[in-house]
Scaffold this active site. Structure first.
Site, PDB file in Angstrom:
ATOM      1  N   GLY A  69     -37.503  13.024 -92.283  1.00  0.00           N
ATOM      2  CA  GLY A  69     -37.883  13.356 -90.919  1.00  0.00           C
ATOM      3  C   GLY A  69     -38.469  12.161 -90.208  1.00  0.00           C
ATOM      4  N   GLY A  74     -41.147  11.607 -86.810  1.00  0.00           N
ATOM      5  CA  GLY A  74     -41.920  12.195 -85.729  1.00  0.00           C
ATOM      6  C   GLY A  74     -42.325  11.120 -84.749  1.00  0.00           C
ATOM      7  N   MET A 115     -44.988   9.605 -84.564  1.00  0.00           N
ATOM      8  CA  MET A 115     -45.881   8.596 -85.096  1.00  0.00           C
ATOM      9  C   MET A 115     -45.483   8.057 -86.460  1.00  0.00           C
ATOM     10  SD  MET A 115     -49.918   9.075 -84.961  1.00  0.00           S
ATOM     11  CE  MET A 115     -50.964   7.647 -84.811  1.00  0.00           C
ATOM     12  N   LYS A 123     -45.644  10.368 -95.605  1.00  0.00           N
ATOM     13  CA  LYS A 123     -45.502   9.986 -94.202  1.00  0.00           C
ATOM     14  C   LYS A 123     -46.024   8.562 -94.053  1.00  0.00           C
ATOM     15  CE  LYS A 123     -46.395  11.854 -89.596  1.00  0.00           C
ATOM     16  NZ  LYS A 123     -46.695  13.098 -88.882  1.00  0.00           N
ATOM     17  N   VAL A 144     -42.619  20.362 -98.317  1.00  0.00           N
ATOM     18  CA  VAL A 144     -42.206  21.724 -97.932  1.00  0.00           C
ATOM     19  C   VAL A 144     -40.684  21.783 -97.947  1.00  0.00           C
ATOM     20  CG1 VAL A 144     -42.300  23.519 -96.178  1.00  0.00           C
ATOM     21  CG2 VAL A 144     -44.238  21.975 -96.474  1.00  0.00           C
ATOM     22  N   ASP A 196     -50.587  21.152 -80.254  1.00  0.00           N
ATOM     23  CA  ASP A 196     -49.152  20.844 -80.159  1.00  0.00           C
ATOM     24  C   ASP A 196     -48.343  21.919 -80.898  1.00  0.00           C
ATOM     25  OD1 ASP A 196     -47.000  19.391 -79.225  1.00  0.00           O
ATOM     26  OD2 ASP A 196     -47.020  17.940 -80.871  1.00  0.00           O
ATOM     27  N   PRO A 201     -42.092  25.266 -82.016  1.00  0.00           N
ATOM     28  CA  PRO A 201     -41.263  25.647 -83.174  1.00  0.00           C
ATOM     29  C   PRO A 201     -40.972  24.503 -84.138  1.00  0.00           C
ATOM     30  CG  PRO A 201     -40.396  26.632 -81.180  1.00  0.00           C
ATOM     31  CD  PRO A 201     -41.486  25.697 -80.739  1.00  0.00           C
TER      32      PRO A 201
END
Ligand SMILES: Nc1ncnc2c1ncn2[C@@H]1O[C@H](COP(=O)(O)OP(=O)(O)OP(=O)(O)O)[C@@H](O)[C@H]1O
Length: 517
Positions: free
Chosen positions: A110, A112, A114, A132, A184, A233, A236
């Site tokens: 993923g 994001g 940041m 991350k 997850v 924030d 979905p």
């Protein structure tokens, strides 16, 4: 109560009679199944992952996207999906994969606003984790590094099943800030919502499952509120639903601890929102330090005014709005247009869509209250919404149970729930009226015990078909009554294999002379 005994005489009437039987029994079955479905959902039964689910990638790669800020936010439809953070844009250069001795870093899963998120293996505990890493373009900025570690600390401090556990944080061997957290394995709520719009799965059952996800998000945010933390924030793409139904609220990077970490945003006067040019608005916004995602943002948050737990209540209302209507409260073809709507609290379209949705009026009203423009008109906090959702689900369950009892007892037919292991679990009173046994006698013996020896093979075959997942089985057999006489029954049955049960409706089709007509 009357027992359905068809006394048809002519062939035409006989055909007509059979059609009536089929129509009545399948309508009754459908109603009862619907009632049972609601009961199962209200009991929070999490279905095992379907074959569909198991064939999908475990991680939601669809949410990998480029989070661009400043320039692109002005002219793309970024507002629909991206976060607008109060930091600068990501540079175009590829980022080297962090090296950390303890972890074997795998694929990127993923990206994001940041950071980049990787699948990794923790060599110490021998388990998979998510790591991350702060985006390269922010790594040299002290403020961004501090914000990144604050996200890790906040997430670690909030210990709740709905918030991913943070295991570790630090600087990688090649100098990149990172933190490790629970991996997850699942999909984001935005993916689930997209799927439900794209497919025929937009069913009552599917919406009930989404409401279940929503209730758990409320409970998680309620926990954060009780710890004086606001998320700011909620949307979905920040909710992940695991393969076994677990629900996680992600991305606490914008969260604030009330009283401890206030946002030093510069309030935007209403005149600026309404009157100034797009360029001037962009300039003001760049310096305002306003945070959040405009499509889901409370008016006071969008204008840079005082934020509170009620700003999250609006975010929850926005999430509920998307669950019920398929779209967030604010939409538009440019970031600034969406932002202006958010800052003005232009909610008429969202309210109209909610009213037009075929959801329960109690849930529509809850969504509208959460989305109230004035924060004091919203529920007090996420706990209050969670309570209302729980009350709604309990009353739905009671209604469904009442409906089921009513179907059982007002039915003119013999109506039962049986388990696939060969026993009745529940029978309505027509069974004892027709066959003369007590309910206890009927449920304590295998049902084949009552079946005529010549009909046992075909009854077994029908049950086998149901156990194999065949939807509706129709068959006839003879049941022995307490006086030793046999009654012909015409059955209509449907199985719920995941619950190991069968719903079945039977009609007595004895004709004069003891033969089925
Ligand atoms: N613990 C995790 N396990 C599995 N996937 C994760 C995990 N954390 C994040 N992801 C994936 O990485 C993506 C990026 O996550 P991240 O928290 O960096 O940003 P985001 O919330 O998607 O975006 P933004 O910060 O711009 O709002 C998520 O959408 C999710 O798909």
């Amino acid at each position: 109560m009357a027992i359905a005994t068809m006394s048809v005489t002519t062939p035409t009437q006989r055909v007509w009679g059979r059609q009536i039987i089929q129509r009545c029994t399948s309508a009754l079955l459908k109603k009862s199944l619907r009632a049972m479905t609601l009961i199962r959902l209200s009991r929070n039964v999490t279905p095992a992952p379907s074959h569909d689910d198991s064939e999908r990638p475990m991680i939601d790669h669809s949410s990998v996207r480029t989070a661009s800020i400043s320039k692109e936010r002005a002219d793309s439809n970024w507002a629909d999906s991206g976060s607008w953070k109060d930091f600068d844009h990501d540079g175009p250069l590829p980022q080297p994969v962090a090296r950390i001795q303890r972890y074997r870093i795998g694929d990127q899963i993923g990206k994001g606003g940041m950071g980049l998120v990787y699948h990794a293996h923790d060599n110490v505990f021998d388990r998979d984790v998510a790591i991350k890493v702060l985006l390269k373009s922010y790594q040299s900025r002290e403020e961004s590094r501090e914000r990144f570690f604050r996200e890790a600390r906040t997430t670690a401090r909030l210990q709740h099943p709905g918030i991913v556990a943070v295991y570790d944080m630090g600087i990688s061997d090649d100098g990149q800030p990172f933190f490790a957290m629970k991996l997850v394995e699942g999909r984001t709520l935005s993916t689930l919502l997209r799927e439900s719009l794209d497919s025929e799965r937009q069913t009552q059952l599917h919406q009930a499952r989404l409401l279940d996800v929503f209730a758990r998000v409320c409970q998680t945010i309620a926990y954060a509120h009780s710890n004086q933390t606001v998320h700011l924030d909620i949307k979905p793409s920040n909710v992940m639903v695991g393969a076994y139904g677990e629900v996680h609220v992600m991305d606490w990077g914008l969260s604030r601890q009330l009283g401890k970490s206030p946002i030093q945003s510069v309030p935007i006067p209403p005149a600026a929102v309404d009157c100034i040019s797009d360029e001037a608005l962009s300039a003001i916004l760049s310096n305002s330090k306003i945070i959040g995602t405009p499509s889901y943002m409370a008016p006071e948050q969008a204008r840079g005014h005082h934020i509170s737990v009620r700003s999250d209540v609006f975010g929850l209302g926005a999430l509920l709005c998307e669950i019920l209507t398929g779209r967030p409260p604010y939409e538009g073809d440019s970031f600034r247009r969406v932002y202006r709507r958010a800052a003005r609290g232009a909610l008429r379209d969202a309210y109209q869509r909610l009213d037009a949705s075929d959801s329960d009026p109690a849930i529509i009203s809850l969504a509208k209250r959460c989305l109230a423009r004035n924060e004091h008109d919203r529920p007090a906090d996420a706990g209050a919404i969670a309570d209302q959702i729980t009350a709604f689900r309990e009353s739905s369950m009671e209604r469904a149970q009442r409906d089921l009892c009513r179907f059982f007892e007002i039915s003119m037919d013999l109506f039962c729930i049986a388990s696939l292991d060969g026993y009745f679990k529940r029978v309505n009173s027509n069974f004892s009226r027709v066959l003369g046994y007590s309910d206890h006698e009927l449920v304590s013996k295998p049902f084949l015990h009552f079946v005529h020896p010549d009909d046992i093979t075909q009854t077994r075959k029908a049950i086998g078909a149901l156990a194999d997942g065949e939807s509706i089985a129709e068959f006839r057999n003879r049941y022995r009554d307490c006086d030793g006489h046999y009654r012909w029954l015409q059955w209509n049955a449907k199985s719920i294999p995941e619950d190991n049960i069968v719903f079945a409706v039977a009609r007595v089709i004895d004709a004069p002379g003891g033969q089925p007509d």
